[in-house]
Motif scaffolding. Structure first.
Motif, PDB file in Angstrom:
ATOM      1  N   SER A 132       0.834  -1.194   0.000  1.00 39.23           N
ATOM      2  CA  SER A 132       0.000   0.000   0.000  1.00 39.23           C
ATOM      3  C   SER A 132       0.858   1.228   0.000  1.00 39.23           C
ATOM      4  CB  SER A 132      -0.904   0.012   1.241  1.00 39.23           C
ATOM      5  OG  SER A 132      -1.606   1.219   1.312  1.00 39.23           O
ATOM      6  N   SER A 133       0.404   2.266  -0.657  1.00 40.93           N
ATOM      7  CA  SER A 133       1.107   3.543  -0.621  1.00 40.93           C
ATOM      8  C   SER A 133       0.174   4.640  -0.135  1.00 40.93           C
ATOM      9  CB  SER A 133       1.650   3.897  -2.014  1.00 40.93           C
ATOM     10  OG  SER A 133       0.580   3.978  -2.953  1.00 40.93           O
ATOM     11  N   THR A 134      -0.859   4.268   0.636  1.00 45.41           N
ATOM     12  CA  THR A 134      -1.779   5.261   1.165  1.00 45.41           C
ATOM     13  C   THR A 134      -1.079   6.120   2.188  1.00 45.41           C
ATOM     14  OG1 THR A 134      -2.517   3.672   2.822  1.00 45.41           O
ATOM     15  CG2 THR A 134      -3.800   3.795   0.799  1.00 45.41           C
ATOM     16  N   PRO A 135      -1.536   7.377   2.388  1.00 46.92           N
ATOM     17  CA  PRO A 135      -0.791   8.299   3.241  1.00 46.92           C
ATOM     18  C   PRO A 135      -0.978   8.072   4.721  1.00 46.92           C
ATOM     19  CG  PRO A 135      -2.736   9.375   2.339  1.00 46.92           C
ATOM     20  CD  PRO A 135      -2.650   8.027   1.681  1.00 46.92           C
ATOM     21  N   GLU A 136      -1.899   7.193   5.150  1.00 49.62           N
ATOM     22  CA  GLU A 136      -2.216   7.111   6.571  1.00 49.62           C
ATOM     23  C   GLU A 136      -1.012   6.752   7.436  1.00 49.62           C
ATOM     24  OE1 GLU A 136      -4.268   6.468   4.263  1.00 49.62           O
ATOM     25  OE2 GLU A 136      -6.095   7.526   4.848  1.00 49.62           O
ATOM     26  N   CYS A 137      -0.178   5.837   6.956  1.00 51.55           N
ATOM     27  CA  CYS A 137       0.954   5.393   7.765  1.00 51.55           C
ATOM     28  C   CYS A 137       2.284   5.820   7.162  1.00 51.55           C
ATOM     29  CB  CYS A 137       0.913   3.862   7.942  1.00 51.55           C
ATOM     30  SG  CYS A 137      -0.345   3.322   9.116  1.00 51.55           S
ATOM     31  N   ARG A 138       2.285   6.826   6.323  1.00 51.27           N
ATOM     32  CA  ARG A 138       3.520   7.257   5.672  1.00 51.27           C
ATOM     33  C   ARG A 138       4.214   8.313   6.526  1.00 51.27           C
ATOM     34  NH1 ARG A 138       3.172   8.611  -0.603  1.00 51.27           N
ATOM     35  NH2 ARG A 138       2.738   6.376  -0.620  1.00 51.27           N
ATOM     36  N   LEU A 139       5.522   8.379   6.390  1.00 50.47           N
ATOM     37  CA  LEU A 139       6.284   9.386   7.115  1.00 50.47           C
ATOM     38  C   LEU A 139       5.662  10.760   6.921  1.00 50.47           C
ATOM     39  CD1 LEU A 139       8.873   9.832   8.802  1.00 50.47           C
ATOM     40  CD2 LEU A 139      10.049  10.290   6.665  1.00 50.47           C
ATOM     41  N   ALA A 140       5.301  11.427   8.001  1.00 51.86           N
ATOM     42  CA  ALA A 140       4.443  12.595   7.883  1.00 51.86           C
ATOM     43  C   ALA A 140       5.176  13.923   7.919  1.00 51.86           C
ATOM     44  CB  ALA A 140       3.406  12.571   9.017  1.00 51.86           C
ATOM     45  N   ASP A 141       6.447  13.947   8.356  1.00 54.04           N
ATOM     46  CA  ASP A 141       7.045  15.252   8.630  1.00 54.04           C
ATOM     47  C   ASP A 141       7.324  16.065   7.376  1.00 54.04           C
ATOM     48  OD1 ASP A 141      10.543  14.380   9.215  1.00 54.04           O
ATOM     49  OD2 ASP A 141       9.107  13.616   7.787  1.00 54.04           O
ATOM     50  N   THR A 142       7.580  15.425   6.226  1.00 50.77           N
ATOM     51  CA  THR A 142       7.871  16.212   5.036  1.00 50.77           C
ATOM     52  C   THR A 142       6.656  16.999   4.594  1.00 50.77           C
ATOM     53  OG1 THR A 142       7.392  14.279   3.667  1.00 50.77           O
ATOM     54  CG2 THR A 142       9.685  14.691   4.222  1.00 50.77           C
ATOM     55  N   ALA A 143       5.474  16.380   4.654  1.00 53.92           N
ATOM     56  CA  ALA A 143       4.263  17.082   4.239  1.00 53.92           C
ATOM     57  C   ALA A 143       3.899  18.161   5.242  1.00 53.92           C
ATOM     58  CB  ALA A 143       3.117  16.091   4.075  1.00 53.92           C
ATOM     59  N   SER A 144       3.984  17.845   6.548  1.00 48.04           N
ATOM     60  CA  SER A 144       3.543  18.803   7.542  1.00 48.04           C
ATOM     61  C   SER A 144       4.490  19.988   7.646  1.00 48.04           C
ATOM     62  CB  SER A 144       3.386  18.120   8.909  1.00 48.04           C
ATOM     63  OG  SER A 144       4.559  17.456   9.292  1.00 48.04           O
ATOM     64  N   ASP A 161      -2.134  19.310   9.773  1.00 46.90           N
ATOM     65  CA  ASP A 161      -1.717  18.108  10.486  1.00 46.90           C
ATOM     66  C   ASP A 161      -0.468  18.377  11.310  1.00 46.90           C
ATOM     67  OD1 ASP A 161      -1.206  15.621  11.460  1.00 46.90           O
ATOM     68  OD2 ASP A 161      -0.706  14.698   9.535  1.00 46.90           O
ATOM     69  N   LEU A 162      -0.665  18.710  12.563  1.00 48.94           N
ATOM     70  CA  LEU A 162       0.452  18.829  13.498  1.00 48.94           C
ATOM     71  C   LEU A 162       0.668  17.533  14.265  1.00 48.94           C
ATOM     72  CD1 LEU A 162      -0.134  22.431  14.888  1.00 48.94           C
ATOM     73  CD2 LEU A 162       1.333  21.705  13.000  1.00 48.94           C
ATOM     74  N   TYR A 163      -0.341  16.684  14.305  1.00 47.29           N
ATOM     75  CA  TYR A 163      -0.152  15.359  14.903  1.00 47.29           C
ATOM     76  C   TYR A 163       1.002  14.618  14.220  1.00 47.29           C
ATOM     77  CZ  TYR A 163      -4.719  15.102  17.398  1.00 47.29           C
ATOM     78  OH  TYR A 163      -5.775  15.263  18.250  1.00 47.29           O
ATOM     79  N   GLY A 164       1.081  14.725  12.906  1.00 54.41           N
ATOM     80  CA  GLY A 164       2.096  13.991  12.161  1.00 54.41           C
ATOM     81  C   GLY A 164       3.422  14.696  12.051  1.00 54.41           C
ATOM     82  N   TYR A 165       3.500  15.928  12.530  1.00 50.26           N
ATOM     83  CA  TYR A 165       4.693  16.748  12.375  1.00 50.26           C
ATOM     84  C   TYR A 165       5.900  16.066  13.002  1.00 50.26           C
ATOM     85  CZ  TYR A 165       7.430  21.082  12.319  1.00 50.26           C
ATOM     86  OH  TYR A 165       8.390  22.037  12.095  1.00 50.26           O
ATOM     87  N   ARG A 166       7.011  16.115  12.291  1.00 51.90           N
ATOM     88  CA  ARG A 166       8.272  15.523  12.737  1.00 51.90           C
ATOM     89  C   ARG A 166       8.088  14.046  13.104  1.00 51.90           C
ATOM     90  NH1 ARG A 166      10.192  18.931  10.217  1.00 51.90           N
ATOM     91  NH2 ARG A 166      11.268  20.786  10.936  1.00 51.90           N
ATOM     92  N   ASN A 167       7.487  13.308  12.159  1.00 47.73           N
ATOM     93  CA  ASN A 167       7.348  11.863  12.335  1.00 47.73           C
ATOM     94  C   ASN A 167       6.574  11.517  13.604  1.00 47.73           C
ATOM     95  OD1 ASN A 167       7.562   9.176  11.765  1.00 47.73           O
ATOM     96  ND2 ASN A 167       9.752   9.010  12.146  1.00 47.73           N
ATOM     97  N   ASN A 168       5.371  12.111  13.727  1.00 50.27           N
ATOM     98  CA  ASN A 168       4.461  11.810  14.842  1.00 50.27           C
ATOM     99  C   ASN A 168       5.105  12.065  16.209  1.00 50.27           C
ATOM    100  OD1 ASN A 168       2.430  10.757  13.009  1.00 50.27           O
ATOM    101  ND2 ASN A 168       3.687   8.922  12.863  1.00 50.27           N
ATOM    102  N   ARG A 169       5.777  13.203  16.307  1.00 49.31           N
ATOM    103  CA  ARG A 169       6.518  13.466  17.547  1.00 49.31           C
ATOM    104  C   ARG A 169       5.592  13.626  18.746  1.00 49.31           C
ATOM    105  NH1 ARG A 169      12.231  15.269  17.529  1.00 49.31           N
ATOM    106  NH2 ARG A 169      12.786  15.856  19.650  1.00 49.31           N
TER     107      ARG A 169
END
Length: 778
Positions: free
Chosen positions: A69-81, A344-352
């Motif tokens: 899967s390449s869905t965004p739910e579990c993808r590294l989030a910090d680059t987008a946020s 999405d600040l929850y995902g900021y810096r890899n779900n920090r």
């Protein structure tokens, strides 16, 4: 390099240069070549070629299906946020809950579905459900003082607003409006001791949340809404902003005096009032503080140390558990309010935020034996003294607020949060305690979500060279049974399982694969089958040259990065070119304000072990507290090397240090993470005399620092001058470092370095003494 490209570089592709040769780097790619290689690799990952299972892998042996899967739910989030754009308009209602949330509550309660029906019963059984509680509006709100009256009325109004939204009974809406109107027509000030800033933040954001719920009620007049907005913007917001910009007068002297919750409550106040009052500037200011603020509430300071398995040490864990749990409650509210506006600040810096929440939840979990979980703790020193471990004060703490964290990460995003999940199970349904007003209540009713089907593999995978080995850390899946760590010499095939990690274990693995370029992926076994990662990470062992400025251009203002990874450095101020080492040009810095070399941002974002080396020449003893190089998030959080530091009253020394606890005037309080040169180098003798020959004035000197694990070594001309296990914090712990320099500190008031610099290098490994000596003799 733009921030997004820089992040892709740090997590996806690197190029190898295992030998520290000055003039023959085997991977001297230019920026375009590097990006072409990077994009080609990402293309392979996204097209699914990395889903190929090796026949020897456990996944194939077990016959489990490979669900890529390449869905965004579990993808590294910090680059987008990182790319959150300033907001110009708002969705209403849009603070802690939206219209869709209220519809969900109504539907679930009407059908008596758990856990919503239990959350509803907690609301309707509380004192706040009553329509007969008296109103207690106060002219001058004081903390300490009469603040308790406002807490009770604030909780009452919030509960009544929720009852109206779920039941549709306008009696509760009318009574909620009476509270809002009574307070907005009475209040003339918020005052008190320094605790007035707690009142402004804690009450400011909760009042705004209630107002946001009621703004859609036709029975609240336009005049009443406007007056309530004015109350918040006139009396609460100014104190929130004043605290975050001045810290009660300690902004530039002792900013770390205030623990994380002081910042966080006022950040919540600014964000919530910004939305409720349709004030984008205030909202955006709060978002920027979350990302880049100087105080302890900024995310990189609040979650101050990330341990293996993405377990994030909370800034107040050594203080007490009451304030630690409050901090997580506040940061959860902050992120939820931003989320409901599309940020999405929850995902900021890899779900920090999740990293910190898991740590605090684990800190307050009691084992069947009555003991607490053993957790890692990195000691540090701040204004309040040496912090050596998790505080047992108020431990375990019974603050009920965990639903907001759990339902975002587990139910919305499909991530595993085992410690937070235990807290939800313990405190569900979340209710209210009279007078206990640090955060809104009834989280089970308001935040519970349907679980999102987990279709993505483990996410947020990082690989770093730590103590000479490759350490992997990742976020797990909510329904994983175990994880398979796989390794290959190719990005697209040949993966073999090298370890199986149970779902109940810390999600980390350390590998010693030998020299070469290695690819890793983390697969998750679930009841539905094997979720196979299509986003491998890569590491070159034993490490590589990741940044190299030769500083020998001789003209212009640009210094090229010989590795081709970044756009290089920029000469600033009156920085110029001069005669360098071995007959080559070099950069010369005058010591005047602004004379330095600006380096690209985030050079150390994923660096643990490292070597930093440079040739330097000074015309005289450098001024105290000037810096040869520095990497910083700001002037509070930084890593670098001072050319001269007052070690004690009779001796100055060159010094390398890393800290997140500067006192605010750039004299680090956190002296644990530092190492000093012998005072004979560049500096005066201990007896006060000064010998230019011994100090190596007006001659080229090779300076290098290595860090391996927690051991730092400092070298002059290839000779180790000092070493020790003094660095408990690695450079990547600084998170992003937008301020990176040669010749200056991360602030603007320390003196500038005066002298010449050449051949500046950064490796993501600790070079051996032989390799350091090779650099020093070349």
């Amino acid at each position: 390099m733009p921030p997004r490209q820089q992040s892709i570089q740090g997590h996806r592709m690197t190029h190898s240069n295992p030998l520290p040769e000055v003039d023959s780097d085997p991977f001297r790619l230019n920026r375009r070549q590097f990006m072409n290689h990077t994009l080609a690799f990402l293309s392979m990952a996204l097209t699914g070629c990395v889903d190929i299972e090796d026949s020897d892998s456990q996944a194939s042996a077990s016959g489990a299906s490979a669900l890529a899967s390449s869905t965004p739910e579990c993808r590294l989030a910090d680059t987008a946020s990182d790319e959150i754009a300033p907001r110009t308009r708002f969705a209403h209602p849009g603070l802690l809950n939206t219209s869709a949330d209220f519809e969900r509550m109504r539907t679930k309660v009407a059908n008596a579905v758990e856990p919503w029906i239990s959350g509803w019963k907690a609301l309707t059984s509380s004192y706040a459900y009553s329509l007969d509680e008296p109103l207690r509006p106060t002219v001058e709100i004081e903390r300490p003082g009469n603040y308790g009256n406002m807490i009770i009325d604030m909780q009452q109004a919030y509960a009544l607003a929720l009852v109206w939204q779920v039941s549709g009974d306008t009696r509760y809406a009318d009574r909620a409006v009476e509270y809002l109107d009574a307070w907005s027509s009475t209040v003339t000030s918020v005052t008190g001791s320094q605790d007035r800033f707690l009142a402004s933040g804690l009450a400011g954001y909760q009042w705004a949340c209630t107002g946001e719920i009621m703004r859609t009620y036709e029975g609240w007049t336009t005049e009443g809404l406007a007056r309530f907005q004015s109350m918040l913007s006139d009396y609460f917001l100014p104190l929130c902003r004043q605290f975050l910009t001045e810290h009660n007068g300690l902004e530039w002297t002792k900013i770390t005096n205030y623990w994380a919750n002081w910042d966080l409550c006022n950040m919540c106040g600014m964000l919530a009032i910004g939305v409720f009052c349709d004030d984008p500037d205030t909202y955006n200011e709060a978002i920027q503080y979350f990302k880049h603020g100087r105080g302890n509430g900024a995310i990189g300071h609040a979650v101050q140390h990330v341990h293996p398995g993405h377990l994030g040490q909370w800034q107040e864990s050594s203080r007490d558990q009451g304030h630690s749990t409050l901090g997580i409650a506040l940061i959860g509210s902050f992120c939820e309010m931003a989320w409901n506006q599309g940020d999405d600040l929850y995902g900021y810096r890899n779900n920090r935020v999740l990293a910190g929440a898991e740590y605090v939840a684990a800190s307050n979990h009691v084992l069947p034996s009555g003991d607490f979980v053993e957790l890692p703790f990195t000691r540090f020193r701040n204004i309040h003294g040496l912090q050596t471990g998790i505080s047992n004060k108020a431990r375990p703490h019974s603050r009920a607020f965990w639903e907001i964290i759990y339902n975002h990460y587990v139910n919305r995003r499909g991530l595993s949060a085992p410690w937070v999940s235990r807290m939800v199970e313990k405190f569900r349904p979340e209710g209210i305690a009279r007078g206990y007003g640090d955060q809104p209540a009834f989280g089970t009713l308001t935040f519970a979500q349907e679980a999102t089907p987990v279709t993505t593999p483990s996410s947020g995978v990082t690989v770093r060279i730590v103590d000479g080995a490759a350490r992997l850390d990742w976020w797990g899946c909510a329904n994983a049974q175990h994880y398979e760590v796989q390794r290959s010499l190719s990005a697209c095939e040949g993966y073999r399982t090298i370890a199986t990690i149970g779902a109940d274990k810390t999600r980390t693995y350390t590998d010693n694969p030998g020299d070469g370029t290695w690819y890793y992926r983390i697969n998750a076994q679930t009841p539905q089958g094997m979720l196979v990662s299509n986003e491998p990470v890569m590491v070159s062992m034993p490490g590589e040259l990741i940044f190299h400025l030769r500083l020998d251009e001789g003209s212009g203002t640009h210094a090229s990065d010989a590795t081709g990874r970044t756009e290089g450095g920029i000469l600033q101020g009156d920085a110029s070119w001069s005669a360098g080492h071995n007959g080559l040009p070099c950069v010369e810095l005058s010591g005047a304000s602004g004379s330095c070399v600006e380096l690209p941002p985030n050079l150390l974002k994923d660096v643990a072990d490292c070597t930093i080396a440079v040739w330097a020449w000074v015309p005289e003893n450098p001024p105290r507290d000037c810096w040869i190089f520095s990497f910083g998030h700001n002037d509070v959080s930084y890593f670098g090397c001072r050319a001269r530091f007052q070690y004690n009253p009779w001796s100055d020394r060159m010094r390398c240090e890393i800290t997140k606890n500067s006192s605010g005037n750039h004299n680090a309080v956190d002296l644990i993470h530092s190492l000093n040169f012998h005072p004979q180098n560049w500096l005066g003798n201990p007896d006060g005399s000064f010998d230019p020959d011994a100090a190596k004035i007006r001659q080229w000197v090779h300076i290098a620092m290595t860090l391996k694990g927690q051991t730092g070594v400092l070298y002059i001309d290839g000779e180790p001058m000092n070493s020790g296990e003094t660095f408990l914090m690695a450079p990547f712990q600084l998170d992003d470092t937008p301020q990176n320099w040669l010749g200056r500190a991360t602030n603007t008031w320390n003196p500038m370095f005066a002298g010449r610099l050449q051949d500046f290098r950064i490796y993501n490994r600790a070079l051996s003494i032989t390799e350091i000596q090779a650099l020093a003799s070349s």
